[in-house]
Design a protein around this motif. Structure first.
Motif, PDB file in Angstrom:
ATOM      1  N   GLY A  78      23.395  56.443  37.145  1.00 19.06           N
ATOM      2  CA  GLY A  78      22.690  55.529  36.423  1.00 19.06           C
ATOM      3  C   GLY A  78      23.441  54.386  35.984  1.00 19.06           C
ATOM      4  N   TYR A  79      22.995  53.976  34.310  1.00 24.30           N
ATOM      5  CA  TYR A  79      23.621  52.769  33.832  1.00 24.30           C
ATOM      6  C   TYR A  79      24.033  53.551  32.383  1.00 24.30           C
ATOM      7  N   ALA A  80      25.387  53.222  32.213  1.00 25.59           N
ATOM      8  CA  ALA A  80      25.846  53.676  30.980  1.00 25.59           C
ATOM      9  C   ALA A  80      25.796  52.368  30.060  1.00 25.59           C
ATOM     10  N   LEU A  81      25.139  52.540  28.667  1.00 33.27           N
ATOM     11  CA  LEU A  81      24.980  51.489  27.690  1.00 33.27           C
ATOM     12  C   LEU A  81      25.030  51.768  26.136  1.00 33.27           C
ATOM     13  N   ASN A  82      24.786  50.786  25.278  1.00 34.66           N
ATOM     14  CA  ASN A  82      24.761  51.347  24.048  1.00 34.66           C
ATOM     15  C   ASN A  82      23.398  51.345  23.593  1.00 34.66           C
ATOM     16  N   SER A  83      22.877  52.523  22.983  1.00 39.33           N
ATOM     17  CA  SER A  83      21.453  52.624  22.675  1.00 39.33           C
ATOM     18  C   SER A  83      20.797  51.399  21.768  1.00 39.33           C
TER      19      SER A  83
ATOM     20  N   ASN B 288      12.667  54.329  24.981  1.00 39.05           N
ATOM     21  CA  ASN B 288      12.492  55.760  24.529  1.00 39.05           C
ATOM     22  C   ASN B 288      13.589  56.649  24.792  1.00 39.05           C
ATOM     23  N   PHE B 289      14.788  56.305  24.883  1.00 36.13           N
ATOM     24  CA  PHE B 289      16.103  56.876  24.870  1.00 36.13           C
ATOM     25  C   PHE B 289      16.788  56.867  23.630  1.00 36.13           C
ATOM     26  N   LYS B 290      17.370  58.318  23.299  1.00 34.35           N
ATOM     27  CA  LYS B 290      17.936  58.383  21.994  1.00 34.35           C
ATOM     28  C   LYS B 290      19.337  58.439  22.270  1.00 34.35           C
ATOM     29  N   SER B 291      19.999  58.194  21.140  1.00 34.32           N
ATOM     30  CA  SER B 291      21.589  58.287  21.362  1.00 34.32           C
ATOM     31  C   SER B 291      22.200  59.705  22.152  1.00 34.32           C
ATOM     32  N   GLY B 292      22.865  59.700  23.214  1.00 30.05           N
ATOM     33  CA  GLY B 292      23.519  60.891  23.615  1.00 30.05           C
ATOM     34  C   GLY B 292      22.725  61.356  24.910  1.00 30.05           C
TER      35      GLY B 292
ATOM     36  N   ILE C 293      24.533  56.220  25.693  1.00 33.81           N
ATOM     37  CA  ILE C 293      23.260  56.811  26.714  1.00 33.81           C
ATOM     38  C   ILE C 293      23.644  56.476  28.028  1.00 33.81           C
ATOM     39  N   VAL C 294      23.082  57.228  28.955  1.00 31.75           N
ATOM     40  CA  VAL C 294      22.976  56.780  30.463  1.00 31.75           C
ATOM     41  C   VAL C 294      21.593  57.021  30.843  1.00 31.75           C
ATOM     42  N   VAL C 295      21.083  55.724  31.268  1.00 33.14           N
ATOM     43  CA  VAL C 295      19.827  55.842  31.894  1.00 33.14           C
ATOM     44  C   VAL C 295      19.406  55.870  33.275  1.00 33.14           C
ATOM     45  N   PRO C 296      18.914  57.005  33.827  1.00 36.08           N
ATOM     46  CA  PRO C 296      18.762  56.865  35.359  1.00 36.08           C
ATOM     47  C   PRO C 296      18.404  55.877  35.857  1.00 36.08           C
ATOM     48  N   ILE C 297      19.047  55.638  37.306  1.00 39.39           N
ATOM     49  CA  ILE C 297      18.918  54.414  37.780  1.00 39.39           C
ATOM     50  C   ILE C 297      17.382  54.086  38.386  1.00 39.39           C
ATOM     51  N   GLU C 298      16.586  55.301  38.544  1.00 39.13           N
ATOM     52  CA  GLU C 298      15.384  55.069  38.860  1.00 39.13           C
ATOM     53  C   GLU C 298      14.414  54.533  37.762  1.00 39.13           C
ATOM     54  N   MET C 299      14.979  54.435  36.633  1.00 36.95           N
ATOM     55  CA  MET C 299      14.190  53.775  35.400  1.00 36.95           C
ATOM     56  C   MET C 299      14.501  52.427  35.054  1.00 36.95           C
ATOM     57  N   ILE C 300      15.580  51.810  35.938  1.00 36.23           N
ATOM     58  CA  ILE C 300      16.120  50.421  35.552  1.00 36.23           C
ATOM     59  C   ILE C 300      15.219  49.499  36.134  1.00 36.23           C
ATOM     60  N   GLU C 301      14.958  48.466  35.571  1.00 31.35           N
ATOM     61  CA  GLU C 301      14.271  47.170  35.976  1.00 31.35           C
ATOM     62  C   GLU C 301      15.377  46.220  36.290  1.00 31.35           C
ATOM     63  N   PHE C 302      15.642  45.732  37.441  1.00 37.39           N
ATOM     64  CA  PHE C 302      16.937  44.696  37.995  1.00 37.39           C
ATOM     65  C   PHE C 302      16.086  43.220  37.966  1.00 37.39           C
ATOM     66  N   ASP C 303      17.050  42.608  37.316  1.00 39.21           N
ATOM     67  CA  ASP C 303      16.954  40.861  37.561  1.00 39.21           C
ATOM     68  C   ASP C 303      18.255  40.213  37.729  1.00 39.21           C
TER      69      ASP C 303
END
Length: 408
Positions: free
Chosen positions: A55-60, A123-127, A104-114
């Motif tokens: 997925g993608y790692a980022l800060n919540s 709706n993701f919580k820290s961790g 957090i890491v957001v699964p790649i299938e839940m990403i919207e690309f632009d």
């Protein structure tokens, strides 16, 4: 006078003392051995914060923002770790280390690309989707306790700690001796019309080996005192000697007589059990002697009930006791009352199925047996829907309520 089954088990529990020493051994060679000391973890598990998925790692705190993506990808095994600026995200693979700025890491299938930017759900919580350093196991904590038996997955855990060798108890040495002039070894193809092949010795040797003992089959002894005494004397280097045959009161049943002449002291003599009443336990110096009947089923039952327990105590296992399972019988079962009786059978995960032949001298049903039950003298029938206790052949337990060995 014969002791009860419970008395025999209690005598084993209270009197079997192991003098088996320890050795250091490569973890790859430790399968089935008993750990001699607590093993302490050397590193955290996980060793570092890592991604639980691609997925993608980022800060919540930037979840509602449009995030710029870095061109780099973090893979498991990367030697360096990039940093994240504000409102940035980075592609990351499962098992890869997470940048310290990301939580957090957001699964790649839940990403919207632009283009070079992405949007992610809010709706993701820290961790989320991060396996934290040490969340499974902290460095300095006990990862395997003294008395545990090493299995394949214990070896994986030890390897994850960079542990090369561990201290274990050596395998018990078990010698199997069968007596009888009529017994011939299975490789002997020229036997007399009234001779029989010795099945007990290979059976018990294999079973002791499956319990992770160094097991030895001693040449079948004739029913002569001198020969029998020599064989037993030469086996006293063992931790346990198991004899079959020569245990009753016939003119040629000399096993107990020879053992007493060699200085054996009884821990118990005979057990109130069907089959296998002649079963006895003694000790010569530091070698335990388990005396079993010659009939194959009787020998098997009493080895499983008493011999396995003795071996687990000798191994210094933290789980020496029989494993009891609760189930019901597959159909109504009638039996002769008046004795403590053992019924062999197969547990299929749903119910206990008694073997069709329960005779103590029958051999062929044993290959399908994985459990047995023990009835009290007053029981002459077990009904299909009754809850029962059975003893599993291959199970072990840390504790045992002794009364639970009976069917109910």
């Amino acid at each position: 006078m014969a002791v009860s089954i419970i008395e025999a088990l209690n005598i084993i529990d209270q009197n079997i003392l192991s003098n088996i020493t320890t050795e250091f051994i490569d973890i790859e060679d430790s399968l089935g051995l008993i750990v001699a000391n607590d093993i302490v973890s050397k590193v955290d598990l996980p060793k570092f914060d890592n991604s639980a998925m691609d997925g993608y790692a980022l800060n919540s705190k930037y979840l509602l923002n449009s995030l710029k993506t870095q061109k780099e990808v973090i893979y498991a095994g990367n030697k360096t770790l990039p940093s994240l600026s504000d409102a940035e995200a980075i592609r990351i693979m499962t098992g890869a280390p997470v940048p310290k700025e990301a939580d957090i890491v957001v699964p790649i299938e839940m990403i919207e690309f632009d283009g070079d930017f992405i949007k992610v759900p809010s709706n993701f919580k820290s961790g989320a989707n991060i396996r934290l350093m040490g969340e499974e196991l902290k460095s300095g904590s006990v990862c395997i306790k003294k008395g545990e038996e090493i299995n394949s997955y214990s070896i994986a855990l030890l390897a994850s700690q960079g542990i090369e060798k561990i201290e274990v108890y050596k395998k018990p040495k078990v010698s199997i001796i069968s007596s009888g002039n009529e017994l011939k070894r299975h490789e002997d193809q020229n036997i007399g019309s009234f001779d029989i092949y010795n099945s007990n010795t290979p059976m018990l040797k294999a079973r002791a080996k499956s319990l992770n003992c160094d097991s030895f089959s001693i040449a079948t002894s004739s029913d002569e005192k001198v020969a029998l005494k020599n064989i037993i004397s030469n086996s006293l280097h063992s931790n346990l000697i198991v004899t079959t045959g020569g245990a009753s009161v016939g003119d040629k049943d000399l096993t107990k007589e020879v053992l007493l002449e060699l200085g054996m002291k009884y821990l118990f003599e005979k057990v109130d059990i069907k089959p296998g009443k002649p079963t006895s336990l003694g000790i010569i110096d530091k070698t335990y002697i388990l005396i079993l009947p010659g009939n194959p089923t009787a020998a098997m039952i009493n080895f499983e009930l008493f011999g396995k327990f003795i071996i687990q105590k000798l191994k210094q296992s933290s789980k020496p006791y029989h494993l009891i399972a609760k189930t019901h019988i597959s159909d109504d079962f009638k039996l002769k009352s008046g004795k403590y009786s053992v019924i062999l059978g197969y547990f299929d995960g749903k119910s206990f199925n008694p073997t069709s032949h329960q005779s103590p001298n029958f051999l062929s049903p044993l290959k399908d047996v994985n459990s047995f039950l023990i009835t009290k003298p007053e029981i002459d029938k077990i009904e299909k829907d009754e809850n029962i206790n059975i003893i599993m052949l291959d199970g072990i337990s840390e504790s045992l309520k002794i009364e639970s060995i009976f069917v109910f």
